[in-house]
Design a protein around this motif. Structure first.
Motif, PDB file in Angstrom:
ATOM      1  N   TYR A 156     -12.074  19.173 -16.390  1.00 52.54           N
ATOM      2  CA  TYR A 156     -11.092  18.980 -15.319  1.00 52.54           C
ATOM      3  C   TYR A 156     -11.774  18.909 -13.958  1.00 52.54           C
ATOM      4  O   TYR A 156     -11.386  18.104 -13.093  1.00 52.54           O
ATOM      5  CB  TYR A 156     -10.060  20.105 -15.331  1.00 52.54           C
ATOM      6  N   ALA A 157     -12.784  19.748 -13.757  1.00 44.21           N
ATOM      7  CA  ALA A 157     -13.517  19.726 -12.488  1.00 44.21           C
ATOM      8  C   ALA A 157     -14.224  18.377 -12.300  1.00 44.21           C
ATOM      9  O   ALA A 157     -14.237  17.808 -11.197  1.00 44.21           O
ATOM     10  CB  ALA A 157     -14.523  20.868 -12.440  1.00 44.21           C
ATOM     11  N   PHE A 158     -14.803  17.870 -13.374  1.00 45.37           N
ATOM     12  CA  PHE A 158     -15.477  16.570 -13.340  1.00 45.37           C
ATOM     13  C   PHE A 158     -14.495  15.449 -13.002  1.00 45.37           C
ATOM     14  O   PHE A 158     -14.762  14.605 -12.133  1.00 45.37           O
ATOM     15  CB  PHE A 158     -16.136  16.316 -14.695  1.00 45.37           C
ATOM     16  N   LEU A 159     -13.340  15.445 -13.647  1.00 50.55           N
ATOM     17  CA  LEU A 159     -12.353  14.403 -13.395  1.00 50.55           C
ATOM     18  C   LEU A 159     -11.779  14.520 -11.983  1.00 50.55           C
ATOM     19  O   LEU A 159     -11.528  13.499 -11.319  1.00 50.55           O
ATOM     20  CB  LEU A 159     -11.238  14.466 -14.436  1.00 50.55           C
ATOM     21  N   ASP A 160     -11.567  15.736 -11.510  1.00 49.40           N
ATOM     22  CA  ASP A 160     -11.090  15.930 -10.137  1.00 49.40           C
ATOM     23  C   ASP A 160     -12.113  15.394  -9.132  1.00 49.40           C
ATOM     24  O   ASP A 160     -11.748  14.798  -8.112  1.00 49.40           O
ATOM     25  CB  ASP A 160     -10.830  17.411  -9.864  1.00 49.40           C
ATOM     26  N   SER A 168      -9.338   6.287 -10.165  1.00 45.07           N
ATOM     27  CA  SER A 168      -7.975   6.597 -10.591  1.00 45.07           C
ATOM     28  C   SER A 168      -7.873   6.484 -12.108  1.00 45.07           C
ATOM     29  O   SER A 168      -8.628   5.734 -12.740  1.00 45.07           O
ATOM     30  CB  SER A 168      -6.970   5.643  -9.942  1.00 45.07           C
ATOM     31  N   PHE A 169      -6.928   7.230 -12.699  1.00 47.07           N
ATOM     32  CA  PHE A 169      -6.736   7.248 -14.137  1.00 47.07           C
ATOM     33  C   PHE A 169      -5.285   6.906 -14.452  1.00 47.07           C
ATOM     34  O   PHE A 169      -4.370   7.658 -14.100  1.00 47.07           O
ATOM     35  CB  PHE A 169      -7.090   8.623 -14.712  1.00 47.07           C
ATOM     36  N   HIS A 173      -3.497  12.006 -19.234  1.00 49.18           N
ATOM     37  CA  HIS A 173      -3.437  12.837 -20.442  1.00 49.18           C
ATOM     38  C   HIS A 173      -4.417  12.328 -21.501  1.00 49.18           C
ATOM     39  O   HIS A 173      -5.071  13.116 -22.175  1.00 49.18           O
ATOM     40  CB  HIS A 173      -2.011  12.853 -20.998  1.00 49.18           C
ATOM     41  N   LYS A 174      -4.526  11.020 -21.626  1.00 45.84           N
ATOM     42  CA  LYS A 174      -5.478  10.441 -22.577  1.00 45.84           C
ATOM     43  C   LYS A 174      -6.915  10.615 -22.083  1.00 45.84           C
ATOM     44  O   LYS A 174      -7.833  10.892 -22.868  1.00 45.84           O
ATOM     45  CB  LYS A 174      -5.176   8.959 -22.795  1.00 45.84           C
ATOM     46  N   THR A 175      -7.109  10.467 -20.769  1.00 46.54           N
ATOM     47  CA  THR A 175      -8.446  10.614 -20.199  1.00 46.54           C
ATOM     48  C   THR A 175      -8.999  12.007 -20.455  1.00 46.54           C
ATOM     49  O   THR A 175     -10.161  12.172 -20.852  1.00 46.54           O
ATOM     50  CB  THR A 175      -8.419  10.342 -18.687  1.00 46.54           C
ATOM     51  N   LYS A 176      -8.172  13.030 -20.254  1.00 42.28           N
ATOM     52  CA  LYS A 176      -8.617  14.413 -20.462  1.00 42.28           C
ATOM     53  C   LYS A 176      -9.030  14.654 -21.914  1.00 42.28           C
ATOM     54  O   LYS A 176     -10.106  15.196 -22.194  1.00 42.28           O
ATOM     55  CB  LYS A 176      -7.502  15.380 -20.067  1.00 42.28           C
ATOM     56  N   LEU A 177      -8.148  14.239 -22.836  1.00 42.96           N
ATOM     57  CA  LEU A 177      -8.422  14.518 -24.246  1.00 42.96           C
ATOM     58  C   LEU A 177      -9.630  13.745 -24.745  1.00 42.96           C
ATOM     59  O   LEU A 177     -10.510  14.295 -25.422  1.00 42.96           O
ATOM     60  CB  LEU A 177      -7.197  14.184 -25.097  1.00 42.96           C
ATOM     61  N   HIS A 178      -9.737  12.486 -24.386  1.00 41.98           N
ATOM     62  CA  HIS A 178     -10.838  11.682 -24.907  1.00 41.98           C
ATOM     63  C   HIS A 178     -12.168  12.013 -24.211  1.00 41.98           C
ATOM     64  O   HIS A 178     -13.236  11.811 -24.798  1.00 41.98           O
ATOM     65  CB  HIS A 178     -10.497  10.201 -24.810  1.00 41.98           C
ATOM     66  N   THR A 179     -12.088  12.543 -23.008  1.00 34.90           N
ATOM     67  CA  THR A 179     -13.312  13.073 -22.397  1.00 34.90           C
ATOM     68  C   THR A 179     -13.802  14.273 -23.199  1.00 34.90           C
ATOM     69  O   THR A 179     -15.003  14.415 -23.461  1.00 34.90           O
ATOM     70  CB  THR A 179     -13.079  13.476 -20.935  1.00 34.90           C
ATOM     71  N   TYR A 180     -12.869  15.116 -23.618  1.00 33.39           N
ATOM     72  CA  TYR A 180     -13.243  16.252 -24.467  1.00 33.39           C
ATOM     73  C   TYR A 180     -13.876  15.763 -25.770  1.00 33.39           C
ATOM     74  O   TYR A 180     -14.939  16.253 -26.191  1.00 33.39           O
ATOM     75  CB  TYR A 180     -12.031  17.130 -24.772  1.00 33.39           C
TER      76      TYR A 180
END
Length: 240
Positions: A156-160, A168-169, A173-180
């Motif tokens: 989350y810190a990386f995406l922020d 922009s994303f 919700h998909k970005t977070k999960l697939h980054t994981y």
């Protein structure tokens, strides 16, 4: 995967209509998990109805012509609530009404006529609790990896940080999960259904137990009230 998703024949009396590929394969994985312990879940079959705008046409035109339709005893619709829970509820109810099917008053209740029982449930709450979001929101809350929260905090810190720099994303919700998924050895490159099959998700979480009870009740023709797991106390009650 694709051929199984698009099976033409209805072979089970209880069918689950899923919004898109990810929900279809997630629910398929859930059913396989449940079938290991309880035979009642062998009487379910999942179908992909496409996008949410396609549900009315699927219910009215596509589903009734599938071989085996006359043997259906129950239908459950599962989709995302997205950014408006109330709107999602109304869209499902409108589609059911257009198709001439029983219309439940709210999520996780069962309505029936003399032929069929109908219910619907919305991600991520899988209950009558109003919660906007998607399958991915539910998924990322219930990953099985030990210590996953510290990994998610870093993600989350990386995406922020990226957003602060102008990135922009469209589907956060998909970005977070697939980054994981991308920072694991076991699930990198996988889609939601594949990661589910590989064991990424905890099917014993409270919300999935609520869905399990809905499936069981609709299959066994039991009248139910809306179920919602909101606390440890709720979880204990649901297990009684």
């Amino acid at each position: 995967m694709g051929k199984e998703k698009n099976k033409k024949n209805i072979s089970q009396p209880n069918i689950i209509l899923c919004e898109g590929d990810d929900t279809f394969y997630f629910i398929k994985g859930h059913l396989e998990y449940l079938q290991k312990n309880e035979a009642v879940f062998e009487k379910f079959q999942a179908f992909d109805f496409g996008g949410n705008k396609e549900l009315p046409t699927f219910l009215s035109d596509d589903l009734p012509v599938k071989p085996g339709y006359d043997n259906i005893t129950s239908i459950i619709i599962i989709r995302d609530s997205e950014d408006n829970f109330d709107s999602a509820v109304q869209e499902v109810k409108s589609a059911l009404k257009k198709a001439g099917l029983p219309v439940p008053s709210e999520p996780n209740t069962i309505e029936q006529d003399d032929k069929i029982r109908v219910a619907f449930s919305l991600f991520p709450s899988l209950s009558n609790i109003k919660q906007n979001g998607t399958l991915e929101d539910l998924y990322i809350e219930n990953l099985v990896e030990v210590g996953v929260n510290s990994v998610l905090d870093d993600i989350y810190a990386f995406l922020d940080d990226l957003k602060s720099k102008g990135r922009s994303f469209t589907w956060p919700h998909k970005t977070k999960l697939h980054t994981y998924f991308s920072v694991t050895n076991d699930y990198v490159t996988m889609k939601v259904g594949e990661a589910t099959e590989a064991g990424a998700f905890d099917f014993e979480c409270a919300k999935m137990n609520v869905l399990k009870e809905l499936l069981k009740n609709i299959a066994m023709a039991k009248p139910i009230f809306p179920l919602a797991a909101t606390s440890a106390a709720d979880e204990a009650i649901l297990k009684l």
